[in-house]
Motif scaffolding. Structure first.
Motif, short mmCIF file in Angstrom:
data_model
loop_
_atom_site.label_atom_id
_atom_site.label_comp_id
_atom_site.label_asym_id
_atom_site.label_seq_id
_atom_site.Cartn_x
_atom_site.Cartn_y
_atom_site.Cartn_z
N TRP A 23 5.90 35.04 -6.80
CA TRP A 23 5.89 34.02 -7.57
C TRP A 23 6.48 32.90 -6.70
O TRP A 23 6.33 31.74 -6.68
N PHE A 24 7.78 33.33 -6.08
CA PHE A 24 8.43 31.90 -5.24
C PHE A 24 7.61 31.53 -4.41
O PHE A 24 7.68 29.91 -4.26
N PHE A 25 7.22 32.50 -3.62
CA PHE A 25 6.44 31.33 -2.48
C PHE A 25 5.15 31.31 -2.48
O PHE A 25 4.60 30.30 -1.82
N GLU A 26 4.94 31.82 -3.31
CA GLU A 26 3.03 31.13 -3.45
C GLU A 26 2.67 30.39 -4.53
O GLU A 26 2.03 29.17 -4.81
N GLN A 31 4.51 24.10 -5.44
CA GLN A 31 4.98 23.29 -7.10
C GLN A 31 6.27 22.35 -6.77
O GLN A 31 6.35 21.24 -7.38
N GLU A 32 6.94 22.80 -6.01
CA GLU A 32 8.56 22.04 -6.26
C GLU A 32 8.75 21.81 -4.81
O GLU A 32 9.84 20.59 -5.69
N PHE A 33 7.82 21.39 -3.77
CA PHE A 33 8.24 21.23 -2.52
C PHE A 33 7.09 21.13 -1.73
O PHE A 33 7.24 20.01 -0.57
N GLY A 34 6.28 20.64 -2.13
CA GLY A 34 5.19 20.38 -2.02
C GLY A 34 5.17 21.76 -0.77
O GLY A 34 4.09 21.15 0.59
N GLY A 74 5.42 21.91 10.20
CA GLY A 74 5.50 21.22 9.31
C GLY A 74 4.68 21.87 8.25
O GLY A 74 4.16 21.67 7.18
N LYS A 75 3.80 22.77 8.95
CA LYS A 75 2.83 23.41 8.42
C LYS A 75 2.61 24.89 8.49
O LYS A 75 3.23 25.09 9.39
N ILE A 76 1.93 25.92 8.07
CA ILE A 76 1.60 27.00 8.52
C ILE A 76 0.24 27.31 8.21
O ILE A 76 -0.81 27.28 7.97
N ASP A 77 -0.23 27.14 9.77
CA ASP A 77 -1.10 27.63 10.36
C ASP A 77 -1.64 29.07 10.23
O ASP A 77 -1.02 29.38 11.13
N ARG A 78 -2.26 29.59 9.62
CA ARG A 78 -2.64 30.91 9.84
C ARG A 78 -3.23 31.95 10.71
O ARG A 78 -3.09 32.98 11.33
N GLU A 79 -3.45 30.50 11.35
CA GLU A 79 -4.75 31.53 12.58
C GLU A 79 -3.80 31.68 13.65
O GLU A 79 -3.37 32.69 14.38
N LEU A 80 -2.57 30.54 13.83
CA LEU A 80 -1.76 30.59 15.04
C LEU A 80 -0.84 31.85 14.05
O LEU A 80 0.08 32.56 15.40
N PHE A 81 -0.54 31.88 13.29
CA PHE A 81 0.54 33.02 11.89
C PHE A 81 -0.15 34.09 12.85
O PHE A 81 0.90 35.37 12.69
N GLU A 283 17.43 26.08 2.11
CA GLU A 283 17.33 25.02 3.01
C GLU A 283 16.21 23.63 1.88
O GLU A 283 16.52 22.59 3.04
N PHE A 284 15.14 24.12 1.52
CA PHE A 284 14.50 23.05 1.07
C PHE A 284 14.97 22.16 -0.33
O PHE A 284 14.64 20.70 -0.11
N CYS A 285 16.45 22.99 -0.61
CA CYS A 285 16.40 21.83 -2.12
C CYS A 285 17.52 20.86 -1.38
O CYS A 285 18.20 19.84 -1.47
N LEU A 286 18.25 21.82 0.20
CA LEU A 286 19.37 19.95 0.79
C LEU A 286 18.12 19.48 1.47
O LEU A 286 18.73 18.06 1.06
N ARG A 287 17.24 19.50 1.90
CA ARG A 287 16.12 18.59 2.20
C ARG A 287 16.23 17.80 1.44
O ARG A 287 15.96 16.42 1.44
N GLU A 288 15.13 17.94 0.63
CA GLU A 288 15.19 16.52 -0.65
C GLU A 288 16.34 16.03 -1.01
O GLU A 288 16.47 14.74 -0.94
#
Length: 297
Positions: A23-26, A31-34, A74-81, A283-288
Motif C-alpha cells: 500500500w505504501f508504494f502503490e 496519493q500523498e506526493f503524486g 522524476g518518473k519511473i520508466d518501466r521499460e528502462l527499469f 525524503e518525500f516529506c522533506l522535499r515537500e
C-alpha cells in the motif's frame, strides 16, 4: 521482537504486514506526493518461508532502484527499469535532499567529543567530587566548578576547550558548556551522524560554521553511514566477513533448513523493509517542506 509482535497482531486482525508495505508504494506515495509508477509485489500468504525471504529481498532491491530512478528522472520508466540488472550499493543511493547528513571531519571534533563525553577522559575527576561523575560534561553541568579545581595537566585541556568555545568561563569563574555546540557534539557522539535539516536557529548556524571550517563534511545519501553499515552487515558481506548475508543466502539457496530460523530471517527482512520505507517517506516529506518554504518566500 517488536516487528514480530506487530506482524502477529496484524495477522490476528486479518491484516498482512506485507500488504501494508505494498500500500505504501502503490497507493500512499501516489496519493500523498503524486509519485506514480512504484511497484511492490510481496510474497503471497501460502508461500514457503524460504521463498518469502527470497521474494522480499528481491522486492527490496527493486523499490530502491525505482526510488533511485525517480530521484534522477522524476518518473519511473518501466521499460528502462526492466533493463536494469545492476546490484544495489547502499552508499551510492542518493535522495532529493542536499546535505542530508553531517559527519565529524577533523581531529578537533573527535578530541572535543572525547574530552566532554568519554568516561576514558581524565577531566571528570577532581578532589571535591572524586568519583561522583565519570564524564566531564556531567561534572560541569551538575557542579559549580572553576578551572582552579583541576590539576595542571587537566587545565591545559580545559583551556583548549575554552579556546574552541566549547566550554565557557562565566563571570563568576565557573565553567559551563556552550549549549548549542555541546548539544551537536553529543548528538554526533551518540549516533556518528547528525541530520542538519532537523536543526534550526543557532544550532544550524553552528553546523554551517563547522562545515565551512572543515570540522564537518556533508553527504546527500539516502542512508546515513551507520545505516549503510547496518544494511551491509545484515544483507551481504561487502563490508563485514561475518555479516548475516540475508539477501545473498536466499538468492543463492544457501539458507538454513530450519524453518524457525527462516522465519526470524524473514522478520529481520521485514524490519529492514520498514527502515527502507521510513527513509523514502522522509525524503518525500522533506522535499515537500522545502517546496512549501520556497513558495512562502
Amino acid at each position: 521482537m517488536q516487528v514480530q509482535a506487530c506482524y502477529e497482531i496484524l495477522k490476528r486482525n486479518k491484516v498482512r504486514l506485507e500488504d501494508v508495505l505494498k500500500w505504501f508504494f502503490e497507493e500512499y506515495l501516489s496519493q500523498e506526493f503524486g509519485a506514480n509508477g512504484f511497484r511492490f509485489n510481496p510474497p503471497s500468504e501460502g508461500t514457503m518461508m524460504a521463498e518469502k525471504c527470497r521474494t522480499i529481498s528481491s522486492e527490496m532491491d527493486g523499490v530502491l532502484k525505482q526510488f533511485r530512478m525517480y530521484v534522477q528522472d522524476g518518473k519511473i520508466d518501466r521499460e528502462l527499469f526492466e533493463m536494469s540488472s545492476s546490484h544495489t550499493i547502499f552508499s551510492n543511493l542518493s535522495g532529493f535532499i542536499k546535505d542530508k547528513y553531517a559527519y565529524g571531519n577533523s581531529d578537533d571534533i573527535r578530541h572535543e567529543q572525547f574530552l566532554l563525553f568519554s568516561n576514558q577522559s581524565h577531566l571528570y575527576y577532581i578532589r571535591k567530587t572524586k568519583n561522583k561523575y565519570n564524564r566531564f560534561c556531567d561534572l560541569v553541568i551538575q557542579e559549580d566548578v572553576s578551572i582552579s579545581d583541576f590539576n595542571g595537566y587537566q587545565q591545559t585541556q580545559i583551556q583548549w576547550l575554552i579556546e574552541k568555545d566549547i566550554v565557557i568561563e562565566s563571570s563568576n569563574g565557573y565553567l559551563k558548556l556552550n549549549g548549542p555546540k555541546a548539544f551537536i557534539l553529543k548528538d554526533l557522539y551518540d549516533h556518528d551522524v547528525i541530520c542538519p535539516h532537523y536543526y534550526n536557529g543557532e544550532l544550524r548556524n553552528v553546523i554551517d560554521e563547522w562545515y565551512k571550517n572543515g570540522n564537518l563534511r556533508l553527504e546527500n545519501s539516502l542512508f546515513s553511514e551507520p545505516e549503510q553499515n547496518y544494511l551491509n552487515y545484515e544483507l551481504n558481506k561487502s563490508a563485514y566477513s561475518n555479516g548475516h548475508d540475508l539477501r545473498n543466502k536466499y538468492a543463492h539457496s544457501t539458507y538454513p533448513e530450519n524453518e524457525r530460523v527462516q522465519f526470524m530471517d524473514y522478520i529481520k527482512l521485514l524490519k529492514i523493509m520498514i527502515l527502507v520505507i521510513t527513509k523514502i517517506n522522509e525524503e518525500f516529506c522533506l522535499r515537500e517542506e522545502a517546496i512549501e518554504m520556497m513558495e512562502e518566500t
